[in-house]
Design an enzyme around this catalytic site. Sequence first.
Site, mmCIF file in Angstrom:
data_model
loop_
_atom_site.group_PDB
_atom_site.id
_atom_site.type_symbol
_atom_site.label_atom_id
_atom_site.label_comp_id
_atom_site.label_asym_id
_atom_site.label_seq_id
_atom_site.Cartn_x
_atom_site.Cartn_y
_atom_site.Cartn_z
ATOM 1 N N GLU A 25 -11.854 -4.082 -2.823
ATOM 2 C CA GLU A 25 -10.715 -3.139 -3.258
ATOM 3 C C GLU A 25 -10.609 -3.431 -4.865
ATOM 4 O OE1 GLU A 25 -7.163 -3.084 -0.645
ATOM 5 O OE2 GLU A 25 -8.286 -4.787 0.104
ATOM 6 N N HIS A 61 0.629 -1.215 -0.165
ATOM 7 C CA HIS A 61 0.083 0.074 0.195
ATOM 8 C C HIS A 61 0.974 1.351 0.059
ATOM 9 C CE1 HIS A 61 -3.333 -2.375 0.198
ATOM 10 N NE2 HIS A 61 -3.632 -2.569 1.638
ATOM 11 N N HIS A 116 -10.009 1.344 0.770
ATOM 12 C CA HIS A 116 -9.713 0.191 1.669
ATOM 13 C C HIS A 116 -10.906 0.191 2.947
ATOM 14 C CE1 HIS A 116 -7.607 -2.833 4.111
ATOM 15 N NE2 HIS A 116 -6.869 -3.016 2.850
#
Length: 363
Positions: free
Chosen positions: A326, A117, A193
């Site tokens: 996602e 991420h 998220h």
Amino acid sequence: MTKIFVLLLCLIVVAFGFVNGSVDEKEKIGIFELKKGKISLKVTNWGASIVSLVLPDKNGKLGDVVLGYDSIKEYTNDSTYFGATVGRVANRIGGAEFTLNGKHYKLVANEGNNTLHGGSRGFSDVVWKVKRYQREGPSPIVTFTYHSFDGEEGFPGDLLATVSYILTGKNQLVIIMKAKALNKPTPVNLANHAYWNLGGQNSGNILNEVIQIFGSKITIVDSKLIPTGKFASIKGTAYDFLKPQIIGSRINQLAKTKGYDINYVLDGEKGKRIKLAAKVHDKKSGRSLELYTNAPGLQFYTGNYIKDVKGKSGYVYKAHAGLCLESQAFPDSVNHPNFPSTIVTKEKPYKHYMLFKFSTKSH
């Protein structure tokens, strides 16, 4: 689907205007609420994150369907990515490195030897500027922008990222993510998220919710969840959600990951940019969710490693307290030439659209 596609195109055109809109830019961290009918959304410019989404259930009772915290301070200390916009590259990059146009780039590794991420200080851990904010009206909107500098977490080039949250139609949330490379080509893969629990954020786990995912293949991963570059059919496996299935019905087959954490290759209809990615239904509350997107992949994650996290109103979240949908590019795309490219240039900006449709039914 045609109406949805036209609606999204209209919103996209409007959103392009908003990027250059005139609102005093603020770097102070705050919470911004959007309201339309019976739906209300709260977001924060810390990580351009969703804080709450309040919806009626089948009996008209309002409930918050997003996991999160009561205070901004808790978001700044969060390690679960609750509600966040993750990037510059969402998901994993193997070995925290890649080569682009003959140049090798070494990134910040924050999950073993890999990058997750965006690194240790990704887009979820920065203050975004508020570009536009309209609390109510036909299409309430808030738009955040972030200027990522050349070399941030090891990524090349300056990047201007924009995230817009819009309430539209009846109980619909549109998220538009865009990014423009200002001087160098760079990989970009932004994702939302949010952890969803249609029964309510304080209702327990999501194992009895029913999900349908419109992807017939997954990207095969190694023991560290890094794609190998190969694909596998999900038919006849625990990953098969082509027909609606109870989430917990086969989750015990996934002992290594303690649940679902995999990227689906979305099928979609040929010639259509916007496709139906997933449907989720909670029988007890009657709430349903449909997700449409233009992204090629969908990471389905069942909150496997949430452990005694103190959330809203003191409620303690445990494993499988929420699920993540996602929509994204494939993980580690920058190291797999056979995956759809995530490289963004001045001439080829990044565009990611999501439409969440919420409804209720009694059966």
